[in-house]
Design a protein around this motif. Sequence first.
Motif, short mmCIF file in Angstrom:
data_model
loop_
_atom_site.label_atom_id
_atom_site.label_comp_id
_atom_site.label_asym_id
_atom_site.label_seq_id
_atom_site.Cartn_x
_atom_site.Cartn_y
_atom_site.Cartn_z
N ALA A 20 -29.29 55.13 -47.58
CA ALA A 20 -28.67 54.98 -46.27
C ALA A 20 -29.50 55.74 -45.24
N ASP A 24 -23.24 57.34 -41.45
CA ASP A 24 -22.18 56.40 -41.08
C ASP A 24 -22.58 54.94 -41.29
N THR A 25 -23.67 54.70 -42.01
CA THR A 25 -24.07 53.34 -42.36
C THR A 25 -23.08 52.76 -43.36
N PRO A 26 -22.53 51.55 -43.09
CA PRO A 26 -21.51 51.01 -44.00
C PRO A 26 -22.07 50.56 -45.35
N TRP A 27 -23.34 50.19 -45.39
CA TRP A 27 -23.99 49.75 -46.63
C TRP A 27 -25.37 50.39 -46.69
N ASP A 29 -28.98 50.55 -46.20
CA ASP A 29 -29.78 49.75 -45.28
C ASP A 29 -31.28 50.00 -45.42
N SER A 79 -27.27 40.64 -41.44
CA SER A 79 -25.87 40.29 -41.21
C SER A 79 -25.65 39.65 -39.84
#
Length: 121
Positions: A20, A24-27, A29, A79
């Motif tokens: 990450a 606060d990265t949701p996945w 990346d 995305s």
Amino acid sequence: VVSVPRDGERRGRFCWTNAASHEDTPWLDGIQKVDMATGAVSNVVTFGAGTFAGAPTFVPRAGSSEEDEGYILTFVYDSLEHKTNVFVLDSATLENLCQLELTSHVPYHFHTDFCEGYLPN
């Protein structure tokens, strides 16, 4: 995580892993290189806003003599565009060497393996 033992009998010195870029990265990346002998960790390499890196696959460079001499291939899901591209990175530096644009998306977290010398019939 992809580790790279050369002789099949010892643990590889280097591995490449998803990472990450910030907490606060949701996945995951990005991609990161880890030196398993020294504990040194590279910066996280990312691929743009809204993108998420798949599992890295190491491919040794033909005639290579160093354990980390080769390429990292990874599927990167965009995305924002709902598409996937394949990135080819230099495995020693994680420099982006090229990007292959696919005509459709590949599911995030799709895994691959490199099998040297394997050619399907």
